[in-house]
Design a protein around this motif. Structure first.
Motif, PDB file in Angstrom:
ATOM      1  N   LEU A  81      13.624  78.565  39.788  1.00  0.00           N
ATOM      2  CA  LEU A  81      13.518  77.125  38.136  1.00  0.00           C
ATOM      3  C   LEU A  81      13.705  75.797  38.950  1.00  0.00           C
ATOM      4  N   TRP A  82      14.011  74.976  38.202  1.00  0.00           N
ATOM      5  CA  TRP A  82      14.498  73.501  38.592  1.00  0.00           C
ATOM      6  C   TRP A  82      14.841  73.250  36.737  1.00  0.00           C
ATOM      7  N   ARG A  83      15.069  71.781  37.594  1.00  0.00           N
ATOM      8  CA  ARG A  83      15.376  70.979  36.670  1.00  0.00           C
ATOM      9  C   ARG A  83      16.065  69.166  37.270  1.00  0.00           C
ATOM     10  N   PRO A  84      15.540  68.646  36.292  1.00  0.00           N
ATOM     11  CA  PRO A  84      15.354  67.063  36.665  1.00  0.00           C
ATOM     12  C   PRO A  84      16.722  66.753  37.745  1.00  0.00           C
ATOM     13  N   ALA A  85      16.577  66.266  38.475  1.00  0.00           N
ATOM     14  CA  ALA A  85      18.311  65.283  39.431  1.00  0.00           C
ATOM     15  C   ALA A  85      18.166  64.073  39.328  1.00  0.00           C
ATOM     16  N   PRO A  86      19.529  63.519  39.385  1.00  0.00           N
ATOM     17  CA  PRO A  86      20.817  63.976  39.452  1.00  0.00           C
ATOM     18  C   PRO A  86      20.839  65.284  37.605  1.00  0.00           C
ATOM     19  N   ALA A  87      21.369  65.663  37.292  1.00  0.00           N
ATOM     20  CA  ALA A  87      21.108  66.981  36.536  1.00  0.00           C
ATOM     21  C   ALA A  87      22.089  66.574  35.662  1.00  0.00           C
ATOM     22  N   ALA A  88      21.545  66.132  34.051  1.00  0.00           N
ATOM     23  CA  ALA A  88      22.773  65.384  33.357  1.00  0.00           C
ATOM     24  C   ALA A  88      23.161  67.067  32.978  1.00  0.00           C
ATOM     25  N   GLU A  89      24.711  67.034  31.831  1.00  0.00           N
ATOM     26  CA  GLU A  89      24.990  68.325  31.085  1.00  0.00           C
ATOM     27  C   GLU A  89      22.950  68.942  30.473  1.00  0.00           C
ATOM     28  N   TRP A  90      23.315  67.872  30.164  1.00  0.00           N
ATOM     29  CA  TRP A  90      22.491  68.270  28.816  1.00  0.00           C
ATOM     30  C   TRP A  90      20.848  69.311  29.096  1.00  0.00           C
ATOM     31  N   HIS A  91      20.788  68.674  30.441  1.00  0.00           N
ATOM     32  CA  HIS A  91      19.268  68.892  31.083  1.00  0.00           C
ATOM     33  C   HIS A  91      19.140  70.843  31.869  1.00  0.00           C
ATOM     34  N   LEU A  92      18.297  71.382  30.885  1.00  0.00           N
ATOM     35  CA  LEU A  92      18.366  72.843  31.165  1.00  0.00           C
ATOM     36  C   LEU A  92      17.338  73.305  32.059  1.00  0.00           C
ATOM     37  N   TRP A  93      17.904  74.704  32.594  1.00  0.00           N
ATOM     38  CA  TRP A  93      17.013  74.612  34.055  1.00  0.00           C
ATOM     39  C   TRP A  93      15.441  75.558  33.310  1.00  0.00           C
ATOM     40  N   ARG A  94      15.204  74.742  34.325  1.00  0.00           N
ATOM     41  CA  ARG A  94      12.852  75.347  32.874  1.00  0.00           C
ATOM     42  C   ARG A  94      12.542  76.159  34.479  1.00  0.00           C
ATOM     43  N   PRO A  95      11.198  77.000  33.529  1.00  0.00           N
ATOM     44  CA  PRO A  95      10.292  78.326  35.325  1.00  0.00           C
ATOM     45  C   PRO A  95       9.710  76.854  36.014  1.00  0.00           C
ATOM     46  N   ILE A  96       9.166  77.016  36.663  1.00  0.00           N
ATOM     47  CA  ILE A  96       8.612  76.300  37.686  1.00  0.00           C
ATOM     48  C   ILE A  96       7.238  75.840  37.052  1.00  0.00           C
ATOM     49  N   ALA A  97       6.659  76.905  36.405  1.00  0.00           N
ATOM     50  CA  ALA A  97       5.590  76.494  36.046  1.00  0.00           C
ATOM     51  C   ALA A  97       5.182  75.211  34.754  1.00  0.00           C
ATOM     52  N   ALA A  98       6.000  74.827  34.542  1.00  0.00           N
ATOM     53  CA  ALA A  98       6.993  73.649  33.358  1.00  0.00           C
ATOM     54  C   ALA A  98       6.655  72.665  34.869  1.00  0.00           C
ATOM     55  N   LEU A  99       6.682  72.545  35.947  1.00  0.00           N
ATOM     56  CA  LEU A  99       6.875  71.723  36.429  1.00  0.00           C
ATOM     57  C   LEU A  99       5.741  71.138  37.079  1.00  0.00           C
ATOM     58  N   LEU A 100       4.703  72.228  37.298  1.00  0.00           N
ATOM     59  CA  LEU A 100       3.680  72.473  37.907  1.00  0.00           C
ATOM     60  C   LEU A 100       2.759  71.408  37.066  1.00  0.00           C
ATOM     61  N   ARG A 101       2.733  72.066  35.921  1.00  0.00           N
ATOM     62  CA  ARG A 101       1.641  71.451  35.333  1.00  0.00           C
ATOM     63  C   ARG A 101       1.562  70.270  34.544  1.00  0.00           C
ATOM     64  N   PRO A 102       0.155  69.290  34.896  1.00  0.00           N
ATOM     65  CA  PRO A 102       0.250  67.660  34.366  1.00  0.00           C
ATOM     66  C   PRO A 102       0.795  67.779  33.760  1.00  0.00           C
ATOM     67  N   PRO A 103       1.219  65.981  33.573  1.00  0.00           N
ATOM     68  CA  PRO A 103       2.392  65.259  33.210  1.00  0.00           C
ATOM     69  C   PRO A 103       1.213  64.790  31.097  1.00  0.00           C
ATOM     70  N   PRO A 104       1.477  65.193  30.650  1.00  0.00           N
ATOM     71  CA  PRO A 104       0.691  64.910  29.132  1.00  0.00           C
ATOM     72  C   PRO A 104       0.588  63.821  29.526  1.00  0.00           C
ATOM     73  N   PRO A 105      -0.632  63.200  28.639  1.00  0.00           N
ATOM     74  CA  PRO A 105      -1.421  62.282  28.583  1.00  0.00           C
ATOM     75  C   PRO A 105      -0.601  61.415  27.551  1.00  0.00           C
ATOM     76  N   HIS A 106      -1.042  59.504  28.343  1.00  0.00           N
ATOM     77  CA  HIS A 106      -0.029  58.886  27.198  1.00  0.00           C
ATOM     78  C   HIS A 106      -1.098  58.632  25.683  1.00  0.00           C
ATOM     79  N   ALA A 107      -0.488  58.769  24.806  1.00  0.00           N
ATOM     80  CA  ALA A 107      -0.930  57.901  23.532  1.00  0.00           C
ATOM     81  C   ALA A 107      -1.930  57.000  23.691  1.00  0.00           C
ATOM     82  N   ALA A 108      -2.700  57.040  23.471  1.00  0.00           N
ATOM     83  CA  ALA A 108      -3.288  55.264  22.909  1.00  0.00           C
ATOM     84  C   ALA A 108      -2.959  54.979  21.549  1.00  0.00           C
ATOM     85  N   VAL A 109      -2.555  53.561  21.698  1.00  0.00           N
ATOM     86  CA  VAL A 109      -1.722  52.751  20.697  1.00  0.00           C
ATOM     87  C   VAL A 109      -2.626  51.915  19.986  1.00  0.00           C
ATOM     88  N   THR A 110      -3.020  52.276  18.685  1.00  0.00           N
ATOM     89  CA  THR A 110      -4.361  52.340  18.404  1.00  0.00           C
ATOM     90  C   THR A 110      -3.637  50.167  16.974  1.00  0.00           C
TER      91      THR A 110
END
Length: 110
Positions: A81-110
């Protein structure tokens, strides 16, 4: 990737390793806390290396997993598992696959 962390041995002989790591993808997600359950420390680090986190190592036991972290990883089917650090109480533990996938591309503003 230098890592601060530690481990704790479980009654069944397995270990839970907790590491602070810089986030993937150039650290754009910030540091993360990673928990791994394995038969021993070497196998825990091997599990992370097999996922592409090649330069992960554990020196000492300065930041072992807390009881809450141990409970989280013991109740997760993958034991990784992983979670952001330092963890706030609302940060939940997540499966490792969620950490390793590429970040979503930034949406282009039109």
């Amino acid at each position: 990737m230098g890592a601060g962390g530690g481990y704790t041995r479980q009654p069944d002989g397995s270990v839970v390793v907790a590491l602070w790591l810089p986030g993937p993808h150039g650290g754009e997600r910030g540091p993360v806390r990673v928990l791994v359950r394995a038969a021993n420390r070497a196998r825990a680090l091997t599990r992370l290396r097999n996922l592409g986190l090649r330069a992960v190592y554990l020196r000492g036991n300065a930041a072992p997993p807390t009881p809450d972290e141990v409970t989280a990883v013991l109740h997760h089917p993958d034991g990784l598992l992983w979670r952001p650090a330092p963890a706030a109480e609302w940060h939940l533990w997540r499966p490792i696959a969620a950490l390793l996938r590429p970040p979503p591309p930034h949406a282009a503003v039109t």
